[in-house]
Motif scaffolding. Structure first.
Motif, PDB file in Angstrom:
ATOM      1  N   ARG A   3       0.218  -6.545   1.926  1.00  0.00           N
ATOM      2  CA  ARG A   3       0.296  -5.158   1.450  1.00  0.00           C
ATOM      3  C   ARG A   3       0.303  -4.217   2.647  1.00  0.00           C
ATOM      4  O   ARG A   3      -0.651  -4.190   3.429  1.00  0.00           O
ATOM      5  CB  ARG A   3      -0.890  -4.862   0.545  1.00  0.00           C
ATOM      6  CG  ARG A   3      -1.012  -5.841  -0.612  1.00  0.00           C
ATOM      7  CD  ARG A   3      -2.347  -5.698  -1.295  1.00  0.00           C
ATOM      8  NE  ARG A   3      -2.549  -6.712  -2.326  1.00  0.00           N
ATOM      9  CZ  ARG A   3      -3.646  -6.827  -3.054  1.00  0.00           C
ATOM     10  NH1 ARG A   3      -4.665  -5.986  -2.867  1.00  0.00           N
ATOM     11  NH2 ARG A   3      -3.757  -7.769  -3.956  1.00  0.00           N
ATOM     12  N   LEU A 111      -2.938  -4.594  -8.013  1.00  0.00           N
ATOM     13  CA  LEU A 111      -2.182  -5.560  -7.203  1.00  0.00           C
ATOM     14  C   LEU A 111      -2.833  -6.926  -7.188  1.00  0.00           C
ATOM     15  O   LEU A 111      -2.186  -7.919  -6.840  1.00  0.00           O
ATOM     16  CB  LEU A 111      -2.018  -5.031  -5.779  1.00  0.00           C
ATOM     17  CG  LEU A 111      -1.174  -3.765  -5.627  1.00  0.00           C
ATOM     18  CD1 LEU A 111      -1.093  -3.345  -4.169  1.00  0.00           C
ATOM     19  CD2 LEU A 111       0.221  -3.972  -6.195  1.00  0.00           C
ATOM     20  N   CYS A 122       4.409  -6.116  -0.083  1.00  0.00           N
ATOM     21  CA  CYS A 122       4.429  -4.873  -0.865  1.00  0.00           C
ATOM     22  C   CYS A 122       4.299  -3.705   0.102  1.00  0.00           C
ATOM     23  O   CYS A 122       3.370  -3.664   0.924  1.00  0.00           O
ATOM     24  CB  CYS A 122       3.275  -4.866  -1.857  1.00  0.00           C
ATOM     25  SG  CYS A 122       3.013  -3.285  -2.690  1.00  0.00           S
ATOM     26  N   ALA A 141      -4.424  -1.874   0.873  1.00  0.00           N
ATOM     27  CA  ALA A 141      -3.552  -2.451   1.898  1.00  0.00           C
ATOM     28  C   ALA A 141      -4.279  -3.441   2.800  1.00  0.00           C
ATOM     29  O   ALA A 141      -5.479  -3.345   3.036  1.00  0.00           O
ATOM     30  CB  ALA A 141      -2.944  -1.337   2.741  1.00  0.00           C
TER      31      ALA A 141
END
Length: 260
Positions: A3, A111, A122, A141
């Motif tokens: 991410r 996610l 992503c 992230a």
């Protein structure tokens, strides 16, 4: 799934252009890519060819209504690249989430579901602010990519962003890293551009990508056609620069998570 948040609280530094073209470049090399548009302006969605009328579900539904990721994802015209689009409703999300207990973890929770396993990477296109939407992206992230315009005021914004990242690491996401800083809107005819680039490299060293993104009219034209620059004109200097940047980015991503 890796991410990558693409963030800088200063507007007009090339976040969305970087998100669109890096995602396209990696999809072209065989990665299964998901692009999440977290900017209420929805420029990433428009720039990749998804019109407002097509956005039946969006990142607003994902964050506020906690709709499953699979219901919010839609295909794009780029093979291997899917999108969670944004609508103007997202502008009210920060107000609506203020009273929610897990308001910083909404995107991370979304996610973590099974649908995320369908993708190798992503990318999260953040709004030009350090509000709750960007905070959700940083909490979700693994790493952060920072587009940095080669102008003096951008340096001040960078220091603020780095402070924010440090606070997020301390309070919300200790595993958040910075994969790199990408110099954008690079103009070799301007002496200030070289001075800013030199200052950033002397301060951050190898964290700054070697590839720089030049000022290029084709990069500016591409969104009006609903196409990434790499599709609109893959031979222009801007497209070649983003392809080089994508190669660098791939080399910095965790080995154990790289696509086959």
């Amino acid at each position: 799934m890796i991410r990558v948040a693409i963030a800088n609280q200063k507007g007009g530094v090339g976040k969305t252009t970087t998100a669109i073209n890096i995602a396209t470049a990696m999809a072209a090399t065989g990665w299964r890519v998901l692009l999440i548009d977290l900017d209420p302006q929805g420029n990433a969605s428009t720039g990749i060819g998804v019109g407002t009328a097509e956005r039946t579900t969006s990142s607003y539904d994902l964050l506020v209504d906690q709709a499953p990721l699979a219901e919010c994802v839609m295909p794009t015209r780029i093979p291997g690249l899917d999108l969670v689009p944004a609508t103007v409703d997202l502008s009210g999300a920060e107000v609506e989430l203020v009273a929610v207990d897990n308001r910083t973890d909404r995107l991370r929770d979304a996610l973590n579901g099974g649908a995320g396993a369908a993708y190798d990477v992503c990318f999260i296109d953040c709004p030009p602010s350090l509000g709750l939407l960007t905070l959700n992206a940083l909490c979700a992230a693994d790493t952060l990519l920072v587009p940095l315009q080669c102008e003096f005021f951008a340096l001040e914004g960078l220091s603020q962003l780095l402070q924010t990242v440090e606070r997020v690491q301390q309070r919300f996401n200790p595993n958040l890293g910075i994969v790199g800083v990408a110099l954008t809107m690079f103009d070799r005819r301007n002496r200030l551009t070289d001075q800013v680039a030199d200052d950033v490299r002397s301060c951050l060293g190898s964290l700054v990508f070697e590839s720089v993104i030049p000022r290029n009219v084709r990069l500016s034209e591409a969104p009006s056609h609903g196409l990434p620059a790499l599709v609109y004109d893959h031979t222009c200097t801007g497209s070649r620069a983003y392809m080089a940047l994508a190669r660098e980015l791939i080399s910095r991503l965790p080995e154990r998570k790289k696509a086959a």
